[in-house]
Design a protein around this motif. Sequence first.
Motif, PDB file in Angstrom:
ATOM      1  N   GLN A 103       0.826  -1.198   0.000  1.00  0.00           N
ATOM      2  CA  GLN A 103       0.000   0.000   0.000  1.00  0.00           C
ATOM      3  C   GLN A 103       0.867   1.257   0.000  1.00  0.00           C
ATOM      4  N   ALA A 104       0.257   2.386  -0.373  1.00  0.00           N
ATOM      5  CA  ALA A 104       0.980   3.649  -0.439  1.00  0.00           C
ATOM      6  C   ALA A 104       1.384   4.108   0.969  1.00  0.00           C
ATOM      7  N   LEU A 105       2.592   4.646   1.075  1.00  0.00           N
ATOM      8  CA  LEU A 105       3.077   5.136   2.357  1.00  0.00           C
ATOM      9  C   LEU A 105       2.407   6.466   2.698  1.00  0.00           C
ATOM     10  N   VAL A 106       2.379   6.789   3.986  1.00  0.00           N
ATOM     11  CA  VAL A 106       1.753   8.044   4.436  1.00  0.00           C
ATOM     12  C   VAL A 106       2.814   8.989   4.961  1.00  0.00           C
ATOM     13  N   SER A 107       2.486  10.262   4.999  1.00  0.00           N
ATOM     14  CA  SER A 107       3.407  11.267   5.541  1.00  0.00           C
ATOM     15  C   SER A 107       3.376  11.238   7.067  1.00  0.00           C
ATOM     16  N   PHE A 108       4.381  11.853   7.663  1.00  0.00           N
ATOM     17  CA  PHE A 108       4.436  11.905   9.130  1.00  0.00           C
ATOM     18  C   PHE A 108       3.231  12.659   9.686  1.00  0.00           C
ATOM     19  N   GLY A 109       2.865  13.774   9.036  1.00  0.00           N
ATOM     20  CA  GLY A 109       1.718  14.548   9.500  1.00  0.00           C
ATOM     21  C   GLY A 109       0.427  13.758   9.443  1.00  0.00           C
ATOM     22  N   SER A 110       0.276  12.967   8.378  1.00  0.00           N
ATOM     23  CA  SER A 110      -0.926  12.144   8.254  1.00  0.00           C
ATOM     24  C   SER A 110      -0.978  11.082   9.339  1.00  0.00           C
ATOM     25  N   PHE A 111       0.197  10.547   9.693  1.00  0.00           N
ATOM     26  CA  PHE A 111       0.220   9.492  10.710  1.00  0.00           C
ATOM     27  C   PHE A 111      -0.148  10.021  12.083  1.00  0.00           C
ATOM     28  N   VAL A 112       0.434  11.153  12.490  1.00  0.00           N
ATOM     29  CA  VAL A 112       0.206  11.643  13.862  1.00  0.00           C
ATOM     30  C   VAL A 112      -1.216  12.171  14.049  1.00  0.00           C
ATOM     31  N   THR A 113      -1.954  12.364  12.974  1.00  0.00           N
ATOM     32  CA  THR A 113      -3.359  12.757  13.094  1.00  0.00           C
ATOM     33  C   THR A 113      -4.289  11.586  12.773  1.00  0.00           C
ATOM     34  N   SER A 114      -3.716  10.409  12.636  1.00  0.00           N
ATOM     35  CA  SER A 114      -4.513   9.234  12.287  1.00  0.00           C
ATOM     36  C   SER A 114      -5.046   8.537  13.528  1.00  0.00           C
ATOM     37  N   SER A 115      -6.056   7.703  13.335  1.00  0.00           N
ATOM     38  CA  SER A 115      -6.628   6.933  14.437  1.00  0.00           C
ATOM     39  C   SER A 115      -5.628   5.940  14.998  1.00  0.00           C
ATOM     40  N   GLU A 116      -4.730   5.428  14.152  1.00  0.00           N
ATOM     41  CA  GLU A 116      -3.720   4.471  14.620  1.00  0.00           C
ATOM     42  C   GLU A 116      -2.838   5.087  15.699  1.00  0.00           C
ATOM     43  N   PHE A 117      -2.450   6.349  15.517  1.00  0.00           N
ATOM     44  CA  PHE A 117      -1.618   7.013  16.509  1.00  0.00           C
ATOM     45  C   PHE A 117      -2.439   7.448  17.716  1.00  0.00           C
ATOM     46  N   VAL A 118      -3.626   7.994  17.461  1.00  0.00           N
ATOM     47  CA  VAL A 118      -4.472   8.502  18.547  1.00  0.00           C
ATOM     48  C   VAL A 118      -4.847   7.388  19.520  1.00  0.00           C
ATOM     49  N   VAL A 119      -5.180   6.206  19.011  1.00  0.00           N
ATOM     50  CA  VAL A 119      -5.622   5.135  19.907  1.00  0.00           C
ATOM     51  C   VAL A 119      -4.503   4.699  20.838  1.00  0.00           C
ATOM     52  N   ASP A 120      -3.258   4.689  20.342  1.00  0.00           N
ATOM     53  CA  ASP A 120      -2.135   4.289  21.196  1.00  0.00           C
ATOM     54  C   ASP A 120      -1.855   5.329  22.279  1.00  0.00           C
ATOM     55  N   VAL A 121      -1.931   6.603  21.904  1.00  0.00           N
ATOM     56  CA  VAL A 121      -1.697   7.679  22.882  1.00  0.00           C
ATOM     57  C   VAL A 121      -2.825   7.725  23.903  1.00  0.00           C
ATOM     58  N   ALA A 122      -4.052   7.675  23.434  1.00  0.00           N
ATOM     59  CA  ALA A 122      -5.210   7.825  24.322  1.00  0.00           C
ATOM     60  C   ALA A 122      -5.322   6.679  25.314  1.00  0.00           C
ATOM     61  N   GLU A 123      -4.966   5.461  24.899  1.00  0.00           N
ATOM     62  CA  GLU A 123      -5.104   4.339  25.824  1.00  0.00           C
ATOM     63  C   GLU A 123      -4.110   4.449  26.978  1.00  0.00           C
ATOM     64  N   ASN A 124      -2.964   5.076  26.735  1.00  0.00           N
ATOM     65  CA  ASN A 124      -2.021   5.315  27.822  1.00  0.00           C
ATOM     66  C   ASN A 124      -2.490   6.448  28.721  1.00  0.00           C
ATOM     67  N   TRP A 125      -2.980   7.508  28.115  1.00  0.00           N
ATOM     68  CA  TRP A 125      -3.446   8.644  28.912  1.00  0.00           C
ATOM     69  C   TRP A 125      -4.598   8.262  29.823  1.00  0.00           C
ATOM     70  N   GLN A 126      -5.579   7.529  29.280  1.00  0.00           N
ATOM     71  CA  GLN A 126      -6.748   7.229  30.104  1.00  0.00           C
ATOM     72  C   GLN A 126      -6.391   6.358  31.294  1.00  0.00           C
ATOM     73  N   SER A 127      -5.437   5.439  31.128  1.00  0.00           N
ATOM     74  CA  SER A 127      -5.066   4.584  32.255  1.00  0.00           C
ATOM     75  C   SER A 127      -4.312   5.369  33.317  1.00  0.00           C
ATOM     76  N   GLU A 128      -3.473   6.316  32.881  1.00  0.00           N
ATOM     77  CA  GLU A 128      -2.732   7.127  33.846  1.00  0.00           C
ATOM     78  C   GLU A 128      -3.667   8.014  34.665  1.00  0.00           C
ATOM     79  N   PHE A 129      -4.616   8.665  33.993  1.00  0.00           N
ATOM     80  CA  PHE A 129      -5.515   9.564  34.709  1.00  0.00           C
ATOM     81  C   PHE A 129      -6.531   8.792  35.547  1.00  0.00           C
ATOM     82  N   LEU A 130      -6.884   7.584  35.117  1.00  0.00           N
ATOM     83  CA  LEU A 130      -7.730   6.746  35.964  1.00  0.00           C
ATOM     84  C   LEU A 130      -6.989   6.383  37.239  1.00  0.00           C
ATOM     85  N   GLN A 131      -5.702   6.055  37.102  1.00  0.00           N
ATOM     86  CA  GLN A 131      -4.886   5.721  38.272  1.00  0.00           C
ATOM     87  C   GLN A 131      -4.913   6.838  39.303  1.00  0.00           C
ATOM     88  N   PHE A 132      -4.648   8.070  38.854  1.00  0.00           N
ATOM     89  CA  PHE A 132      -4.604   9.174  39.799  1.00  0.00           C
ATOM     90  C   PHE A 132      -5.988   9.550  40.314  1.00  0.00           C
TER      91      PHE A 132
END
Length: 224
Positions: free
Chosen positions: A41-70
Motif C-alpha cells: 500500500q501507499a506510504l503516508v506522511s508523518f503529519g498524516s500518521f500523527v493525526t490518524s486513528s492508529e496514533f491517537v488510539v495508542d496515545v489515548a489508551e495510555n493517557w486514560q489509564s494514567e488519569f484513571l490511576q490518579f
Amino acid sequence: MRPLRDNGLSILFGALFLVTLIGQSIAGYLEHNEELREHGQALVSFGSFVTSSEFVVDVAENWQSEFLQFFLFIAATIWLVQRGSPESKKPGDEGVGTDEEQKVGEHALEDSPSWARARGLRQVVFSNSLLLVMGTVFVLSWLAQSLAGTVVMNSENALHGQPPITWLEYLGTPDFWSRTLQNWQSEFLAVGAMIALSIFLRQRGSSESKPVGVPHHTTAIESD
C-alpha cells in the motif's frame, strides 16, 4: 534561575513527556509505513500518521489509564489509609476534614485562593477540582481511545473483507478490553507497590519517602 528551581519537577516531567511523545510518534510512523509497505500500500506522511486513528488510539489508551490511576488514588486516599505509608494520611484522619483544617470559608488565610474563601457551589467545585479534572481527562481520553479504536478495527476489517462495526459493538470486543485492561492492571500494580514498599523502604531526600530513621509503622505525617 529561581523560576527553574521553583518549577523543576514540572519542567522535568513536561520535557520528558514531549521527548517520549515525539519518540513514540517517530517509531510508530516508521512501523506503520513498514506495515503498509509489506501489504503493497501507499506510504503516508508523518503529519498524516500523527493525526490518524492508529496514533491517537495508542496515545489515548495510555493517557486514560494514567488519569484513571490518579483519579482513583486521589479518591481512595480521602477515606482509606495505609499505616506506615507516606502516601497515606495517618489512621484516624479519614474523611474530608473540617473547614478549619482545610482553611476554607471563614477559616481561609489572607492569601488563600479566592474560591477557597467563597461559599456555596464555587467552594464545592474548588474543593474537589483536582478530582474533577482528573476524572474529566480520563473520560475524554477513554472516549478518544474507543472512537479511534473503532476506526482502526474497521480499517483492519476492510482489509480482510469483513463488515464494519459500530462504536458500541467495538466496546464489547476483546481488542478494546485487551488494550484497556493491560494498561489498568499495570497502573494499579505500580500504585499498590509504591504504597506498600514505601512502608519499609526509604529514599533519603525524597518527598515520597519518610525520613530514613522513622519506624516502619509510622505514617509520614505522624513524624512531622
